[in-house]
Write a protein that holds these residues in place. Structure first.
Motif, short mmCIF file in Angstrom:
data_model
loop_
_atom_site.label_atom_id
_atom_site.label_comp_id
_atom_site.label_asym_id
_atom_site.label_seq_id
_atom_site.Cartn_x
_atom_site.Cartn_y
_atom_site.Cartn_z
N THR A 163 2.31 110.44 7.19
CA THR A 163 1.27 111.00 6.31
C THR A 163 0.32 109.91 5.81
O THR A 163 -0.91 110.02 5.99
CB THR A 163 1.90 111.78 5.14
OG1 THR A 163 2.70 112.81 5.70
CG2 THR A 163 0.84 112.40 4.26
N LYS A 188 3.82 108.72 -6.36
CA LYS A 188 4.44 107.44 -5.99
C LYS A 188 5.73 107.65 -5.21
O LYS A 188 6.67 106.87 -5.29
CB LYS A 188 4.71 106.60 -7.25
CG LYS A 188 5.67 107.23 -8.26
CD LYS A 188 6.03 106.23 -9.33
CE LYS A 188 6.76 106.82 -10.52
NZ LYS A 188 8.02 107.50 -10.22
N SER A 189 5.77 108.73 -4.41
CA SER A 189 6.99 108.99 -3.63
C SER A 189 7.10 107.97 -2.49
O SER A 189 6.12 107.36 -2.08
CB SER A 189 6.95 110.39 -3.03
OG SER A 189 5.98 110.43 -2.00
N LYS A 212 3.56 111.02 -12.77
CA LYS A 212 3.77 112.01 -13.82
C LYS A 212 3.60 111.42 -15.22
O LYS A 212 3.08 112.08 -16.13
CB LYS A 212 5.17 112.60 -13.67
CG LYS A 212 5.22 114.11 -13.79
CD LYS A 212 6.65 114.57 -13.66
CE LYS A 212 6.82 115.42 -12.42
NZ LYS A 212 8.20 115.73 -12.11
N GLY A 232 1.40 118.05 -4.99
CA GLY A 232 1.83 119.45 -4.81
C GLY A 232 1.55 120.30 -6.03
O GLY A 232 2.02 121.43 -6.14
N ILE A 251 -3.78 115.49 -0.25
CA ILE A 251 -2.58 115.46 0.60
C ILE A 251 -1.61 116.58 0.18
O ILE A 251 -0.78 117.02 0.97
CB ILE A 251 -1.90 114.07 0.47
CG1 ILE A 251 -2.89 112.97 0.87
CG2 ILE A 251 -0.65 113.98 1.35
CD1 ILE A 251 -2.56 111.60 0.34
N ILE A 253 0.39 119.94 -0.74
CA ILE A 253 0.54 121.24 -0.08
C ILE A 253 1.37 122.13 -1.00
O ILE A 253 2.46 121.74 -1.43
CB ILE A 253 1.29 121.12 1.26
CG1 ILE A 253 0.45 120.37 2.28
CG2 ILE A 253 1.65 122.51 1.80
CD1 ILE A 253 1.14 120.17 3.63
N THR A 288 -1.21 114.18 10.16
CA THR A 288 0.19 113.79 9.96
C THR A 288 1.02 114.16 11.19
O THR A 288 1.80 113.35 11.71
CB THR A 288 0.77 114.52 8.73
OG1 THR A 288 0.09 114.07 7.56
CG2 THR A 288 2.25 114.26 8.56
#
Ligand SMILES: NC(=O)c1ccc[n+]([C@@H]2O[C@H](COP(=O)([O-])OP(=O)(O)OC[C@H]3O[C@@H](n4cnc5c(N)ncnc54)[C@H](OP(=O)(O)O)[C@@H]3O)[C@@H](O)[C@H]2O)c1
Length: 313
Positions: A163, A188-189, A212, A232, A251, A253, A288
């Motif tokens: 991604t 920040k995943s 967050k 998201g 990005i 979804i 992606t």
């Protein structure tokens, strides 16, 4: 009015080249296989799985599906990954996230052999990205076609996450300058936000990462030349939160109850202020998947090059 960053067009170009490589490998009697492991009922994951199956069909990559219910145990998943690691037919494995809440995804992802970790999420691939040991894949003039033809990209020992790598490819495909620009990444995943921030840094952007706990998100996004949102959360970013002429990459979804898909950005308002914007669907998503296919065929070429000297890895 913003220019649309057409992910389907770029994905089509990448898939065309992947298909040619699959055909070349096939002429040596080698089939390219992609493993897809999914556990549980996350709607976005099922959407992604279906889109990936369709894309595999377009480029003649054989998909191998491993579907588990929400109740799957970590042991079942680990044993499946181990058997995929030893399966000659499968060149790369994608574990669709999120896994059921009880299961620590890091344990599962870290079980994938680095050479089959085509989404680059294992600790080794993530560490190489953080240590600038794999970022050379995104250096240069952005002429990925030339890089690919020279085989430079197929011989690397780890893969960049699909991604964020797709976001970089889409930005460059649209001629958007990254060097020296202020990029604000929201999220920040390990799968998206963090690797994207490393890649933007490698491209010499000034990078701010929000999450967050960020206080007054708008005060950061309003400073950005490039906003990349990966949360998201529907409608998190609206026109008031971006500066005139910014590039907006959505990005996120979210699958709505009627099955339609929306992103993080209020597209209607943002497109009037941005200079470039990605639609959802049709923006980052198709790229992606194209990156996933590209990494899979690179993995196949890499593993077969030792056995078939005419195929350069
Ligand atoms: N288009 C594609 O190809 C593609 C591919 C992969 C994922 N996605 C989508 O991208 C989104 C993110 O994926 P992911 O795997 O990164 O999800 P994730 O692991 O759930 O991470 C979401 C991130 O968003 C942050 N966040 C949540 N609410 C926020 C808020 N109100 N303000 C600021 N930040 C907030 C979280 O912050 P904390 O870390 O502080 O909790 C977290 O870092 C999802 O919608 C996913 O479906 C799209």
């Amino acid at each position: 009015m913003a220019q649309i960053m057409d992910g389907r067009k770029l994905a089509g170009e990448i898939k065309k080249r992947v298909k040619e490589d699959v055909k070349l490998l096939s002429s040596y009697g080698i089939d390219v296989g992609l493993g897809l492991l999914i556990a549980g009922n996350d709607p976005a994951s099922h959407e992604y799985l279906n889109a990936t199956l369709h894309a595999c069909d377009q480029v003649d990559i054989t998909p191998f599906q491993f579907k588990f219910p929400e109740t799957a145990s970590v042991n079942e998943l680990l044993n499946t990954v181990k058997s995929i690691n030893n399966d000659e037919r499968i060149n790369g494995l994608l574990v669709l996230l999120p896994l059921p809440r009880r299961i620590n995804p890091r344990i599962v992802v870290n079980e994938i052999l680095p050479e089959k970790d085509i989404d680059g999420l294992g600790s080794l691939s993530a560490g190489k990205l953080a240590a600038d040991e794999s970022t050379f894949q995104i250096f240069g003039s952005g002429d990925y076609d030339a890089l690919y033809k020279q085989q430079a990209m197929s011989s690397v020992s780890s893969f960049l996450p699909c991604t964020p790598f797709g976001v970089i490819r889409l930005l460059e495909h649209c001629g958007i300058k990254i060097k020296g620009k202020h990029a604000v990444v929201i999220g920040k995943s390990l799968a998206v936000g963090k690797p994207l921030s490393f890649m933007l840094l490698a491209k010499e952007a000034t990078v701010t990462v929000c999450h967050k706990a960020t206080e007054d998100l708008a005060s950061f996004t309003r400073q950005a030349d490039i906003v990349c949102s990966a949360t998201g959360i529907r409608g998190l970013i609206n026109a008031d939160m971006i500066k005139e002429g910014a590039t907006v990459v959505d990005i996120g979804i979210k699958v709505l109850e009627d099955g339609s898909i929306v992103g993080d950005v209020d597209y209607e308002s943002a497109e009037k202020k941005a200079s470039f914007i990605t639609p959802v669907p049709g923006g980052v998503g198709p790229v992606t998947i194209a990156m996933l296919l590209e990494n899979t065929v690179r993995s196949a070429k890499g593993s077969q090059s030792l056995k078939h000297p005419l195929i350069r890895g």
